[in-house]
Design an enzyme around this catalytic site. Structure first.
Site, mmCIF file in Angstrom:
data_model
loop_
_atom_site.group_PDB
_atom_site.id
_atom_site.type_symbol
_atom_site.label_atom_id
_atom_site.label_comp_id
_atom_site.label_asym_id
_atom_site.label_seq_id
_atom_site.Cartn_x
_atom_site.Cartn_y
_atom_site.Cartn_z
ATOM 1 N N LYS A 69 0.833 -1.208 0.000
ATOM 2 C CA LYS A 69 0.000 0.000 0.000
ATOM 3 C C LYS A 69 0.863 1.250 0.000
ATOM 4 C CE LYS A 69 -2.778 2.460 3.543
ATOM 5 N NZ LYS A 69 -1.768 3.340 4.146
ATOM 6 N N ASN A 70 1.825 1.298 0.913
ATOM 7 C CA ASN A 70 2.574 2.535 1.102
ATOM 8 C C ASN A 70 3.600 2.774 0.007
ATOM 9 O OD1 ASN A 70 1.059 3.084 3.308
ATOM 10 N ND2 ASN A 70 2.634 2.591 4.827
ATOM 11 N N ARG B 271 -4.547 9.986 3.369
ATOM 12 C CA ARG B 271 -3.298 10.604 3.785
ATOM 13 C C ARG B 271 -2.278 10.670 2.643
ATOM 14 N NH1 ARG B 271 -0.577 13.703 7.502
ATOM 15 N NH2 ARG B 271 1.607 13.208 7.332
ATOM 16 N N ASP C 82 -5.739 7.818 8.540
ATOM 17 C CA ASP C 82 -5.921 7.319 9.901
ATOM 18 C C ASP C 82 -5.905 8.441 10.923
ATOM 19 O OD1 ASP C 82 -5.911 4.786 8.948
ATOM 20 O OD2 ASP C 82 -3.765 4.499 9.278
ATOM 21 N N ASP D 140 3.410 0.304 12.315
ATOM 22 C CA ASP D 140 2.236 -0.288 11.662
ATOM 23 C C ASP D 140 2.028 -1.755 12.024
ATOM 24 O OD1 ASP D 140 1.654 2.096 10.469
ATOM 25 O OD2 ASP D 140 2.242 1.519 8.444
HETATM 26 C C1 UD1 Z 1 3.777 6.710 6.653
HETATM 27 C C2 UD1 Z 1 2.877 5.537 6.388
HETATM 28 C C3 UD1 Z 1 2.288 4.981 7.676
HETATM 29 C C4 UD1 Z 1 3.390 4.671 8.669
HETATM 30 C C5 UD1 Z 1 4.305 5.870 8.842
HETATM 31 C C6 UD1 Z 1 5.493 5.596 9.737
HETATM 32 C C7 UD1 Z 1 1.972 6.063 4.208
HETATM 33 C C8 UD1 Z 1 0.777 6.413 3.400
HETATM 34 N N1 UD1 Z 1 1.787 5.968 5.513
HETATM 35 O O1 UD1 Z 1 2.980 7.746 7.202
HETATM 36 O O2 UD1 Z 1 1.566 3.793 7.365
HETATM 37 O O3 UD1 Z 1 2.800 4.366 9.917
HETATM 38 O O4 UD1 Z 1 4.800 6.302 7.563
HETATM 39 O O5 UD1 Z 1 6.198 4.499 9.281
HETATM 40 O O6 UD1 Z 1 3.041 5.805 3.689
HETATM 41 N N2 UD1 Z 1 5.729 14.301 11.431
HETATM 42 C C9 UD1 Z 1 5.850 15.631 11.779
HETATM 43 N N3 UD1 Z 1 6.010 16.556 10.785
HETATM 44 C C10 UD1 Z 1 6.045 16.217 9.468
HETATM 45 C C11 UD1 Z 1 5.932 14.854 9.124
HETATM 46 C C12 UD1 Z 1 5.765 13.910 10.132
HETATM 47 O O7 UD1 Z 1 5.803 15.987 12.950
HETATM 48 O O8 UD1 Z 1 6.188 17.114 8.610
HETATM 49 C C13 UD1 Z 1 5.505 13.290 12.487
HETATM 50 C C14 UD1 Z 1 4.111 12.683 12.388
HETATM 51 O O9 UD1 Z 1 3.149 13.459 13.072
HETATM 52 C C15 UD1 Z 1 4.321 11.340 13.026
HETATM 53 C C16 UD1 Z 1 5.759 10.983 12.643
HETATM 54 O O10 UD1 Z 1 6.379 12.212 12.275
HETATM 55 O O11 UD1 Z 1 4.230 11.418 14.409
HETATM 56 C C17 UD1 Z 1 5.854 9.983 11.513
HETATM 57 O O12 UD1 Z 1 5.294 10.521 10.342
HETATM 58 P P1 UD1 Z 1 5.745 10.067 8.887
HETATM 59 O O13 UD1 Z 1 6.984 9.239 8.973
HETATM 60 O O14 UD1 Z 1 5.757 11.264 8.022
HETATM 61 O O15 UD1 Z 1 4.573 9.085 8.478
HETATM 62 P P2 UD1 Z 1 3.546 9.230 7.273
HETATM 63 O O16 UD1 Z 1 4.272 9.539 6.001
HETATM 64 O O17 UD1 Z 1 2.417 10.082 7.682
#
Ligand code: UD1
Length: 431
Positions: free
Chosen positions: A31-32, A103, A127, A314
């Site tokens: 998926k990701n 997302r 989510d 995850d």
């Molecule tokens: C992606 C995955 C998700 C997985 C996650 C971590 C997708 C669609 N989703 O989510 O399934 O659980 O990686 O492996 O690929 N953060 C900030 N600022 C930012 C970006 C992130 O504070 O600009 C924080 C987020 O709030 C969170 C953490 O960093 O607490 C991880 O986020 P991130 O690694 O960006 O995950 P996603 O890309 O949202």
């Protein structure tokens, strides 16, 4: 079919526990990864042909986002393929209704700005597991010369022309790394992303971009060096396997006392989860692209979620279900999403002995779980609730399974093929 005609939040799973899972399942793509590979089509002067595109609900939603941006998208759910051709000048204003449902639509930001110099997106949905800020995405684009306008519910990014930059990320964010690297493929000069995320799905995206003509060094390392190019061209690409889906079925096999072969999985993407499963007493046999999972006497283990190659957040709710059946006290520390422990309350209502203090949870086992009614709070919590139902006495009902549909292709049929007593109700009882 892709479950795009399933906007049925009322659907639920009914699970009757007590059956050891046995047999073989073959998985599709991640998926990701698939969603980001689709977004990368915005950068392509030509066509992106994807295979192993999983039959999950987020795929047609992402297709709608991209169609709204002028990408011609053809999905073939039976063949698990997608063909995406962007117009010469993609639109830069994504349709809000689809964007807010998923997302991964934020992944359009980097490629749009890279290709058109402009993007406007409604703030994304997905989510409900924590704040999910996008500050790192935006600050990185600013470092490359973009101007960011944040308004309530939407963000607009404008760049006369992106230039290379040195971007140290505060945290190895998956989404920020992907957006910045996609934007950087079309920037003038070299961009260095430090403390980059290095999840297998990001490596997949990097490798596809390279096959399209991008210049990226350091793939799989915490430092990505991207030299901008004038154009990216057509590509045929196979989506990498879904390590989280594989890990979920591995835990399902182990927690039910079963014996399951999982095909189309890369065991090297699951190094730490497999170490933890073995430490918990499970017998894991690794093939080149398969895993055999045999139950053993379950023992407690401690896990800490961290960005890859750490233990994936995850898989944390599913592992917690397993640990309710293990002898002793296990500790789970969640470092990625602050709200991921909301699943604990659901598990506790089934009789689990879990104590939470901040981002630590202590799980004492083994305990007999009892069937009850659960909310599937997000894609992983819904899957984990279903696994809990597989070992509980009586009947477990998992609500809001549209979340599970977002991340697991054919979840109920696959579990049933392994001998699970689970069905979808009420709209889809034959599933
Ligand atoms: C992606 C995955 C998700 C997985 C996650 C971590 C997708 C669609 N989703 O989510 O399934 O659980 O990686 O492996 O690929 N953060 C900030 N600022 C930012 C970006 C992130 O504070 O600009 C924080 C987020 O709030 C969170 C953490 O960093 O607490 C991880 O986020 P991130 O690694 O960006 O995950 P996603 O890309 O949202």
């Amino acid at each position: 079919m892709f479950p795009d005609q399933l906007p049925t939040p009322t659907d639920h799973f009914v699970v009757r526990g007590g059956h050891a899972l046995r047999g073989t399942i073959r998985l599709s793509g991640a998926k990701n990864s698939a969603l980001k590979l689709m977004a990368a089509s915005l950068l392509c002067e030509g066509t992106v042909e994807l295979s192993c595109v999983p039959r999950i609900a987020d795929v047609p939603v992402m297709a709608d986002v991209l169609r709204g941006l002028g990408v011609e998208v053809t999905l073939d759910p039976e063949a698990e393929t997608a063909s995406l051709t962007a117009t010469a000048e993609p639109d830069w204003h994504a349709p809000a209704d689809a964007v807010t449902r998923i997302r991964a639509s934020i992944s359009c930001l980097g490629p749009l700005v890279g290709r058109t110099g402009r993007a406007r997106l409604a703030l994304p949905g997905g989510d409900r597991i924590g704040a999910r800020a996008i500050d790192l995405h935006l600050r990185g684009l600013e470092a490359m010369g973009a101007t960011v306008l944040e308004r309530p519910g939407e963000v607009e990014v404008v760049a006369e022309g992106l230039h290379g930059a040195q971007i140290p990320l505060d945290f190895p964010s998956v989404g920020a790394t992907e957006n910045l690297l996609m934007a950087a493929t079309r920037a003038v000069g070299t961009t260095i992303i430090e403390n980059a995320a290095r999840e297998p799905e990001i490596q997949d995206l990097c490798r596809m971009l390279v096959a399209m003509g991008a210049r990226i060094d350091g793939i799989g390392s915490p430092t990505l060096e991207i030299e901008g190019v004038d154009r990216l061209t057509s590509v045929v690409w196979e989506t990498c396997p879904d390590r989280i889906e594989a890990g979920t079925y591995a835990i399902a096999a182990a927690v039910t006392g079963g014996d399951v072969v999982i095909e189309r999985v890369r065991p090297t993407d699951l190094t730490l989860p497999l170490i933890k499963l073995r430490a918990a007493g499970i017998i894991v046999e690794e093939g080149a692209d398969s895993l055999r999972i045999k139950a053993g006497d379950l023992e407690s283990v401690d896990v800490v979620t961290l960005p890859y190659p750490g233990f994936p957040t995850d898989l944390q709710p599913q592992l917690m279900v397993l640990l309710t059946q293990a002898h002793g006290t296990s500790r789970c520390t969640e470092n990625v999403f602050e709200s991921r422990f909301s699943f604990v309350a659901e598990l506790a209502r089934m009789g689990a002995d879990v104590e939470v203090d901040g981002h630590h949870a202590w799980i004492r086992g083994p305990v007999q779980l009892h069937g009850t009614t659960l909310a599937g709070l997000d894609v992983r919590a819904g899957a984990a609730g279903t696994l809990a139902g597989l070992v509980a006495t009586g009947e477990t009902t998992v609500h809001d399974v549209h979340h599970v549909d977002r991340g697991y292709a054919d979840f109920v049929p696959r579990l049933r093929s392994l001998g699970a007593d689970v069905e979808r109700a009420p709209s889809d009882r034959d599933a």
